[in-house]
Design a protein around this motif. Sequence first.
Motif, PDB file in Angstrom:
ATOM      1  N   ARG A 154       0.830  -1.205   0.000  1.00 24.73           N
ATOM      2  CA  ARG A 154       0.000   0.000   0.000  1.00 24.73           C
ATOM      3  C   ARG A 154       0.860   1.248   0.000  1.00 24.73           C
ATOM      4  O   ARG A 154       0.578   2.218  -0.736  1.00 24.73           O
ATOM      5  CB  ARG A 154      -0.921  -0.011   1.233  1.00 24.73           C
ATOM      6  N   ILE A 155       1.916   1.247   0.782  1.00 22.82           N
ATOM      7  CA  ILE A 155       2.797   2.413   0.841  1.00 22.82           C
ATOM      8  C   ILE A 155       3.518   2.596  -0.493  1.00 22.82           C
ATOM      9  O   ILE A 155       3.645   3.723  -0.993  1.00 22.82           O
ATOM     10  CB  ILE A 155       3.799   2.263   2.003  1.00 22.82           C
ATOM     11  N   LEU A 156       3.971   1.502  -1.086  1.00 25.64           N
ATOM     12  CA  LEU A 156       4.608   1.582  -2.401  1.00 25.64           C
ATOM     13  C   LEU A 156       3.640   2.162  -3.427  1.00 25.64           C
ATOM     14  O   LEU A 156       4.013   3.033  -4.225  1.00 25.64           O
ATOM     15  CB  LEU A 156       5.077   0.193  -2.841  1.00 25.64           C
ATOM     16  N   GLU A 157       2.415   1.692  -3.392  1.00 20.48           N
ATOM     17  CA  GLU A 157       1.392   2.164  -4.321  1.00 20.48           C
ATOM     18  C   GLU A 157       1.186   3.676  -4.182  1.00 20.48           C
ATOM     19  O   GLU A 157       1.055   4.403  -5.185  1.00 20.48           O
ATOM     20  CB  GLU A 157       0.090   1.421  -4.052  1.00 20.48           C
ATOM     21  N   MET A 158       1.185   4.159  -2.958  1.00 13.86           N
ATOM     22  CA  MET A 158       0.964   5.584  -2.712  1.00 13.86           C
ATOM     23  C   MET A 158       2.195   6.406  -3.090  1.00 13.86           C
ATOM     24  O   MET A 158       2.070   7.534  -3.586  1.00 13.86           O
ATOM     25  CB  MET A 158       0.575   5.802  -1.243  1.00 13.86           C
ATOM     26  N   ALA A 161       2.122   6.848  -6.700  1.00 14.42           N
ATOM     27  CA  ALA A 161       1.062   7.797  -7.065  1.00 14.42           C
ATOM     28  C   ALA A 161       1.461   9.236  -6.766  1.00 14.42           C
ATOM     29  O   ALA A 161       0.709  10.170  -7.082  1.00 14.42           O
ATOM     30  CB  ALA A 161      -0.229   7.454  -6.335  1.00 14.42           C
ATOM     31  N   GLY A 162       2.643   9.437  -6.157  1.00 15.76           N
ATOM     32  CA  GLY A 162       3.143  10.782  -5.915  1.00 15.76           C
ATOM     33  C   GLY A 162       2.898  11.329  -4.524  1.00 15.76           C
ATOM     34  O   GLY A 162       3.150  12.510  -4.268  1.00 15.76           O
ATOM     35  N   GLU A 163       2.416  10.492  -3.616  1.00 14.54           N
ATOM     36  CA  GLU A 163       2.154  10.945  -2.240  1.00 14.54           C
ATOM     37  C   GLU A 163       3.468  11.096  -1.475  1.00 14.54           C
ATOM     38  O   GLU A 163       4.414  10.343  -1.665  1.00 14.54           O
ATOM     39  CB  GLU A 163       1.270   9.929  -1.516  1.00 14.54           C
ATOM     40  N   THR A 164       3.523  12.086  -0.568  1.00 13.63           N
ATOM     41  CA  THR A 164       4.672  12.245   0.307  1.00 13.63           C
ATOM     42  C   THR A 164       4.526  11.312   1.516  1.00 13.63           C
ATOM     43  O   THR A 164       3.425  10.813   1.801  1.00 13.63           O
ATOM     44  CB  THR A 164       4.786  13.686   0.811  1.00 13.63           C
ATOM     45  N   GLN A 165       5.632  11.093   2.216  1.00 14.73           N
ATOM     46  CA  GLN A 165       5.577  10.233   3.393  1.00 14.73           C
ATOM     47  C   GLN A 165       4.632  10.822   4.445  1.00 14.73           C
ATOM     48  O   GLN A 165       3.917  10.079   5.133  1.00 14.73           O
ATOM     49  CB  GLN A 165       6.979  10.053   3.977  1.00 14.73           C
ATOM     50  N   GLY A 166       4.625  12.158   4.570  1.00 17.14           N
ATOM     51  CA  GLY A 166       3.732  12.795   5.527  1.00 17.14           C
ATOM     52  C   GLY A 166       2.265  12.574   5.180  1.00 17.14           C
ATOM     53  O   GLY A 166       1.450  12.270   6.062  1.00 17.14           O
ATOM     54  N   ASN A 167       1.922  12.726   3.901  1.00 24.00           N
ATOM     55  CA  ASN A 167       0.544  12.505   3.469  1.00 24.00           C
ATOM     56  C   ASN A 167       0.121  11.051   3.675  1.00 24.00           C
ATOM     57  O   ASN A 167      -1.014  10.765   4.069  1.00 24.00           O
ATOM     58  CB  ASN A 167       0.382  12.881   2.001  1.00 24.00           C
ATOM     59  N   ILE A 168       1.055  10.124   3.384  1.00 20.05           N
ATOM     60  CA  ILE A 168       0.762   8.701   3.552  1.00 20.05           C
ATOM     61  C   ILE A 168       0.473   8.400   5.020  1.00 20.05           C
ATOM     62  O   ILE A 168      -0.474   7.679   5.354  1.00 20.05           O
ATOM     63  CB  ILE A 168       1.928   7.838   3.041  1.00 20.05           C
ATOM     64  N   ALA A 169       1.298   8.959   5.900  1.00 22.05           N
ATOM     65  CA  ALA A 169       1.109   8.754   7.337  1.00 22.05           C
ATOM     66  C   ALA A 169      -0.262   9.253   7.785  1.00 22.05           C
ATOM     67  O   ALA A 169      -0.970   8.592   8.549  1.00 22.05           O
ATOM     68  CB  ALA A 169       2.227   9.452   8.113  1.00 22.05           C
ATOM     69  N   THR A 170      -0.651  10.432   7.290  1.00 18.79           N
ATOM     70  CA  THR A 170      -1.944  11.012   7.663  1.00 18.79           C
ATOM     71  C   THR A 170      -3.095  10.150   7.155  1.00 18.79           C
ATOM     72  O   THR A 170      -4.043   9.850   7.896  1.00 18.79           O
ATOM     73  CB  THR A 170      -2.083  12.442   7.095  1.00 18.79           C
ATOM     74  N   LYS A 171      -3.033   9.749   5.909  1.00 11.87           N
ATOM     75  CA  LYS A 171      -4.114   8.982   5.298  1.00 11.87           C
ATOM     76  C   LYS A 171      -4.257   7.587   5.910  1.00 11.87           C
ATOM     77  O   LYS A 171      -5.363   7.053   6.014  1.00 11.87           O
ATOM     78  CB  LYS A 171      -3.895   8.866   3.790  1.00 11.87           C
ATOM     79  N   LEU A 172      -3.140   6.997   6.314  1.00 14.40           N
ATOM     80  CA  LEU A 172      -3.180   5.653   6.886  1.00 14.40           C
ATOM     81  C   LEU A 172      -3.292   5.666   8.402  1.00 14.40           C
ATOM     82  O   LEU A 172      -3.433   4.614   9.027  1.00 14.40           O
ATOM     83  CB  LEU A 172      -1.942   4.856   6.459  1.00 14.40           C
ATOM     84  N   GLY A 173      -3.204   6.864   8.996  1.00  9.75           N
ATOM     85  CA  GLY A 173      -3.298   6.963  10.447  1.00  9.75           C
ATOM     86  C   GLY A 173      -2.103   6.371  11.163  1.00  9.75           C
ATOM     87  O   GLY A 173      -2.246   5.804  12.254  1.00  9.75           O
ATOM     88  N   LEU A 174      -0.931   6.515  10.567  1.00  9.83           N
ATOM     89  CA  LEU A 174       0.294   5.961  11.144  1.00  9.83           C
ATOM     90  C   LEU A 174       1.310   7.066  11.378  1.00  9.83           C
ATOM     91  O   LEU A 174       1.205   8.157  10.812  1.00  9.83           O
ATOM     92  CB  LEU A 174       0.900   4.910  10.200  1.00  9.83           C
ATOM     93  N   ALA A 175       2.292   6.783  12.212  1.00 10.66           N
ATOM     94  CA  ALA A 175       3.362   7.740  12.442  1.00 10.66           C
ATOM     95  C   ALA A 175       4.281   7.774  11.224  1.00 10.66           C
ATOM     96  O   ALA A 175       4.447   6.773  10.531  1.00 10.66           O
ATOM     97  CB  ALA A 175       4.164   7.343  13.687  1.00 10.66           C
ATOM     98  N   VAL A 176       4.886   8.947  10.988  1.00  8.32           N
ATOM     99  CA  VAL A 176       5.811   9.072   9.860  1.00  8.32           C
ATOM    100  C   VAL A 176       6.976   8.088  10.021  1.00  8.32           C
ATOM    101  O   VAL A 176       7.467   7.522   9.043  1.00  8.32           O
ATOM    102  CB  VAL A 176       6.336  10.514   9.743  1.00  8.32           C
ATOM    103  N   SER A 177       7.399   7.884  11.266  1.00  5.40           N
ATOM    104  CA  SER A 177       8.500   6.934  11.512  1.00  5.40           C
ATOM    105  C   SER A 177       8.121   5.527  11.083  1.00  5.40           C
ATOM    106  O   SER A 177       8.965   4.756  10.576  1.00  5.40           O
ATOM    107  CB  SER A 177       8.880   6.947  12.991  1.00  5.40           C
ATOM    108  N   GLN A 195      13.139   6.886  -3.659  1.00  5.48           N
ATOM    109  CA  GLN A 195      11.742   6.763  -4.055  1.00  5.48           C
ATOM    110  C   GLN A 195      11.597   6.836  -5.569  1.00  5.48           C
ATOM    111  O   GLN A 195      10.738   6.180  -6.160  1.00  5.48           O
ATOM    112  CB  GLN A 195      10.910   7.849  -3.378  1.00  5.48           C
ATOM    113  N   ALA A 196      12.459   7.622  -6.209  1.00  5.58           N
ATOM    114  CA  ALA A 196      12.418   7.727  -7.669  1.00  5.58           C
ATOM    115  C   ALA A 196      12.714   6.375  -8.312  1.00  5.58           C
ATOM    116  O   ALA A 196      12.161   6.040  -9.366  1.00  5.58           O
ATOM    117  CB  ALA A 196      13.411   8.772  -8.156  1.00  5.58           C
TER     118      ALA A 196
END
Length: 209
Positions: A154-158, A161-177, A195-196
């Motif tokens: 899921r994280i790879l998919e996001m 898709a161009g999501e930042t780690q911060g956005n991914i953390a927010t959307k998944l309800g997880l800590a950035v760490s 990531q590239a």
Amino acid sequence: MIEVDRALRLQTIEISTFASVLDAFNSAIILVDKHASCMYANVAARTMLSLKDPLALKNGQLSLGRLAATIAFKEVVQAVAIGSRLRSAEVPVTRDDGTPMILHIRSLHHHEIHRDISRSVATAAIFMSSSPAPLHIPADALAMLYNLTPSETRILEMIVAGETQGNIATKLGLAVSTIKTHLLHVFEKTGCQRQADLVRLAASLYMPL
């Protein structure tokens, strides 16, 4: 694919005839054991292997361009060859010119392939065909090829898709760490460093829609 299956079912065919049957196909056909060692390759496959595009022979075993992809590919071949979990699988790849291809892997568990043609008993057949349909980036294929967990997939998919780690953390309800830890595992499994690189890897693997 039907014609290939029919040819592989001919258990009593003479060795020279069997070889000529496989050589008549335009598709590259390779017979392998569970370790992805090449037991026999038809004319089209030998041409492909000589170009190392997309498959190459290294120490008698098939390999892809990237080490992580090769390891994952061999795991799929072994699973199909043993026949305990999979009887067939399709692995998406791309050639050097960007042409999308599909490696079809079929179990030969119930077929008797003569030892003299393969130097050993072949347990799987691999043949390559074009992908005729529109293509998309396959998270499920990446998960299978690189043994990613659902969270890593899921994280790879996001990320792709161009999501930042911060956005991914927010959307998944997880800590950035936690996202960073999962991402490090993805890097390790895929052999990527940035990531590239993940985006390029995902874009290089295709599956039909």
